[in-house]
Design a protein around this motif. Sequence first.
Motif, PDB file in Angstrom:
ATOM      1  N   THR A  49       0.773  -1.222   0.000  1.00  0.00           N
ATOM      2  CA  THR A  49       0.000   0.000   0.000  1.00  0.00           C
ATOM      3  C   THR A  49       0.813   1.284   0.000  1.00  0.00           C
ATOM      4  N   ASP A  50       1.895   1.275   0.731  1.00  0.00           N
ATOM      5  CA  ASP A  50       2.676   2.508   0.778  1.00  0.00           C
ATOM      6  C   ASP A  50       4.115   2.220   1.135  1.00  0.00           C
ATOM      7  N   GLN A  51       4.864   3.254   1.273  1.00  0.00           N
ATOM      8  CA  GLN A  51       6.282   3.109   1.566  1.00  0.00           C
ATOM      9  C   GLN A  51       6.541   2.323   2.836  1.00  0.00           C
ATOM     10  N   ARG A  52       5.626   2.398   3.740  1.00  0.00           N
ATOM     11  CA  ARG A  52       5.821   1.801   5.044  1.00  0.00           C
ATOM     12  C   ARG A  52       6.104   0.303   4.944  1.00  0.00           C
ATOM     13  N   VAL A  80       3.627 -18.323  -5.077  1.00  0.00           N
ATOM     14  CA  VAL A  80       3.596 -17.347  -6.160  1.00  0.00           C
ATOM     15  C   VAL A  80       3.377 -15.963  -5.571  1.00  0.00           C
ATOM     16  N   LEU A  81       4.362 -15.114  -5.729  1.00  0.00           N
ATOM     17  CA  LEU A  81       4.284 -13.806  -5.113  1.00  0.00           C
ATOM     18  C   LEU A  81       3.495 -12.839  -5.981  1.00  0.00           C
ATOM     19  N   VAL A  82       2.574 -12.153  -5.364  1.00  0.00           N
ATOM     20  CA  VAL A  82       1.788 -11.165  -6.090  1.00  0.00           C
ATOM     21  C   VAL A  82       1.862  -9.849  -5.342  1.00  0.00           C
ATOM     22  N   LEU A  83       2.497  -8.877  -5.948  1.00  0.00           N
ATOM     23  CA  LEU A  83       2.595  -7.575  -5.306  1.00  0.00           C
ATOM     24  C   LEU A  83       1.603  -6.643  -5.964  1.00  0.00           C
ATOM     25  N   GLY A  84       1.110  -5.731  -5.199  1.00  0.00           N
ATOM     26  CA  GLY A  84       0.205  -4.774  -5.823  1.00  0.00           C
ATOM     27  C   GLY A  84      -0.122  -3.673  -4.863  1.00  0.00           C
ATOM     28  N   ARG A  85      -0.161  -2.484  -5.384  1.00  0.00           N
ATOM     29  CA  ARG A  85      -0.521  -1.390  -4.515  1.00  0.00           C
ATOM     30  C   ARG A  85      -2.026  -1.231  -4.545  1.00  0.00           C
ATOM     31  N   ALA A  86      -2.619  -1.252  -3.395  1.00  0.00           N
ATOM     32  CA  ALA A  86      -4.065  -1.126  -3.333  1.00  0.00           C
ATOM     33  C   ALA A  86      -4.474   0.169  -4.005  1.00  0.00           C
ATOM     34  N   GLY A  87      -5.659   0.168  -4.518  1.00  0.00           N
ATOM     35  CA  GLY A  87      -6.105   1.368  -5.217  1.00  0.00           C
ATOM     36  C   GLY A  87      -5.636   1.277  -6.647  1.00  0.00           C
ATOM     37  N   ARG A  88      -4.399   1.624  -6.855  1.00  0.00           N
ATOM     38  CA  ARG A  88      -3.844   1.612  -8.190  1.00  0.00           C
ATOM     39  C   ARG A  88      -3.977   0.251  -8.875  1.00  0.00           C
ATOM     40  N   ASP A 131      -8.587  -2.298   4.742  1.00  0.00           N
ATOM     41  CA  ASP A 131      -9.138  -3.101   3.666  1.00  0.00           C
ATOM     42  C   ASP A 131      -8.967  -2.395   2.331  1.00  0.00           C
ATOM     43  N   ASP A 132      -8.506  -3.150   1.355  1.00  0.00           N
ATOM     44  CA  ASP A 132      -8.200  -2.551   0.073  1.00  0.00           C
ATOM     45  C   ASP A 132      -9.000  -3.186  -1.056  1.00  0.00           C
TER      46      ASP A 132
END
Lengths: 335, 335
Positions: free
Chosen positions: A74-77, A103-111, A136-137
Motif C-alpha cells: 500500500t505505501d512506503q511503510r 507465487v508472489l503477487v505484489l500490488g498497490r491497493a487502489g492503483r 481493507d483494500d
Amino acid sequence: MSTRRAPTLEDVAARAGVSRATVSRVVNADPRVRATAREAVSRAVTELGYRPNRAARALVKRAPDSVAVVVPETDQRVFSDPVIMEMLRGISEGLEETPLQMVLVLGRAGRDTDRLERWLRGGHTDGAIVLSAHLDDGVTSALSEIGLPTVMIGRPPGPEQGLPFVDLDNVDGGRQATDRLVARGCRRIGTVAGPVDMAASRDRLAGWRESLGAAGLADDAVEHGDFSSEGGRLAMRRLLAAHRDLDGVFVASDLMAAAAVSELQAAGRAVPGDVAVVGYDDSPAAQLTVPRLTTVANPGDRMAREATVMLRELLAGRPVSSRVLPTHLVEGGTA
Amino acid sequence: MSTRRAPTLEDVAARAGVSRATVSRVVNADPRVRATAREAVSRAVTELGYRPNRAARALVKRAPDSVAVVVPETDQRVFSDPVIMEMLRGISEGLEETPLQMVLVLGRAGRDTDRLERWLRGGHTDGAIVLSAHLDDGVTSALSEIGLPTVMIGRPPGPEQGLPFVDLDNVDGGRQATDRLVARGCRRIGTVAGPVDMAASRDRLAGWRESLGAAGLADDAVEHGDFSSEGGRLAMRRLLAAHRDLDGVFVASDLMAAAAVSELQAAGRAVPGDVAVVGYDDSPAAQLTVPRLTTVANPGDRMAREATVMLRELLAGRPVSSRVLPTHLVEGGTA
DNA sequence: ACAGTACGTGAGAGCGCTCTCACGACGCGG
DNA sequence: CCGCGTCGTGAGAGCGCTCTCACGTACTGT
C-alpha cells in the motif's frame, strides 16, 4: 542448434525397454517395480536428462500445486518493513515440505486493485495468503467472493470478511509491555504508538490503555509514529516536550524504540534510570542498542507458518477458524 | 456438500450450444467469432463460473509460464534491506503484462543450498532471476550448470559464472558522489563504505578512490558500516575520531548517511557547512532528513525490471549480454 | 448465374502424464 | 497337478485444453 524437444516418459520408456507405466512408477517411487527394471529406468532418466512435465502431472492429479502470497504494498511503510520479509520466509518454510509453490503477487491497493482482482479470479493458484497489515483494500472482499481458499496474516481492519486469519495478540502485547513499566514503579507512562490505520497499532495502544486503567494511571500521553526510525525519534521528542515528567514509555516498534532511546539520551535522560522504555517486535536489527531493548516478541515468521498450516487445512477441504497467537516479553536492559 | 467438479470447456460449450473450439476462441479473445456466439459463451462462462484449467493450457502450449525469483537470504542484512522489496516490485511490474508467474524461492545459502539446488533442478519453473547481493553461494554455479535461463540482479562477486547480469554502475556512482564533494571544495574527504563482501560496496569504494586520485587527494579515511542506521552512526563516529579535519564524507547508503548526518550534528559540525555529506540509494525513507540528503540514485526496481526484459529474451531463445545501468546524482541540501 | 474468397464453426488429434485394469508368470497349499 | 493369490508389468483411457484442418455459408466480382 535447434531446441530439441525435451525427453518425455515415452522416450525414457523406449530407452529402458519398458512401458510408460513402469517409468512413471519408478519416477514416483512406487515400490512394486523389480530392481533390475528400476535400475534400467534410472539409467535412462539420467542419460536423457529427463524431467517430468509439471503441467501434465498437474493436469491428471487434480491436487493443488500453488498458492498466491498477496502483498498489498500500500505505501512506503510496508516497503521498508523487515517483518514482511520475515513473513515471506515463514511462508516459504511452511511450504517447504509440500509440493505447493509460492507465487508472489505484489500490488498497490487502489492503483492495482483491479488488476490484482482479475488475476486472483483467473484461478492461477489454488489458494491465497494475504499479508494484510493495512486497511481493507478491496482485495479481501474480492477473495471472499471468489471463494478461493484464503488465510489472512494479521487481523483485517474493518468489518470481518469471513476469511480466517492468524494474528498475534497485540492487545496482550501492549498490556504486557505496559505492565512491566507499571511493575517497575513508573507512574507517568507515555506511548509512541504506530499508525492509526493499522490494526496492530490500535491493538497495542488498546493494551497500553488497559494496563494503565487497571493500574489507575493516566493514559493521555500518546504520540503516533510511522514505525520508522525517524518517525519514532520525532514522536519521542514531541512526547517529551508535552510531558516532561515522563518516567516510562511504551514504543510500539523496536525501530522507533531504538530512536526513542537515543532521543531520550540526547535529552539528558538516563535509560532506564530516568525513563524506562519497552519496545515491540524483538527485531534483531533493533537489538543492537545499548542497553539492549526490553521488548515484546512479535514472531512474524511463526504467524506466517501458522498461516500455511491453516491454508493446507482449507485446501484439504477442512474448515479452519482464526487463531490469535500469544506473545511474551523479552528481557532487555531498558525497562 | 460434495465438492463438485469444476466446470470445463465442454460444460460451457454444451450450455452455450457451441463447440469446445468456439468456447476456447472466446476465452482467448480470438476475434473471428460472431458476436452472438461470443455473447452466448460469455453468459455460459459467468453462469457456470468457468475458469480455465491452467495445467491443461500449459500442457498444450508449451510456452514458459513461470520464473523463479531466488532470494538467497544469506543473513540479517538482506532481510531488513528495503531494496529487496523494491526489486521484487520491479520484477512484479516487469512481469505484469506477461503470462509469467513469479515464484518466490527463499533460502539461506549454506543451510539451504542443497534443497534450493534440488528444487531448481526439479524444473518447476522456466527461468530464474537471482537477487545476488552476496558472495557466491553455490546457487549460481548450480544454475549455470543446469542450463536454466537465468539473469542475476547485481554483478555476482567472485569469478564470472557465464550468467548474464544487470547491475547499476556503482563505481561511477561512487565517483559522481565524490566528484561532487571535490567540486564543492572539500579537501579532506572520508567515506563510510559498505560491507567488504558485497560487490556494490566495493565498487562504490573504488569510485571514491578514483575520484580522489584524479583530484590528487588522500584516500585513507575509510570506515566500514553494515548498511544499517546504527552501523552508519558508529562508523561515522570512528571516522570523525580518526580524522578530525574531515570536510566531506561519502556514505555508501542513505540509511547510514542519515545516521551519519545526525552524528555529525551531535558532534557540533554543521552539515553541509563544516562537513558535506553525500549518501547513496535515493531511498524515500532516508529523504526525510533535514536538510534533505544529497545522494546517488540507485533504482533497484529499474534494475529488476531490466532483468525481466533480459529473461524474456532468454526464454525466447535469444542470447543476451550483461548490462550495467547508469546512475546519477540527486540534488539535496547536504553537499 | 458461377467460381472465388472470406469467414465462422466443429471435429478430432494430440500435449505428457497417472492410474485402473487385465494379464502372464510365479509360488503356494491341497 | 490344479486352483488360487501375489507380483510385476503393459495397454489404454482419460485429464482439460489448443490448434489444425476441413467444411459449410455468405459474400464478392465477372
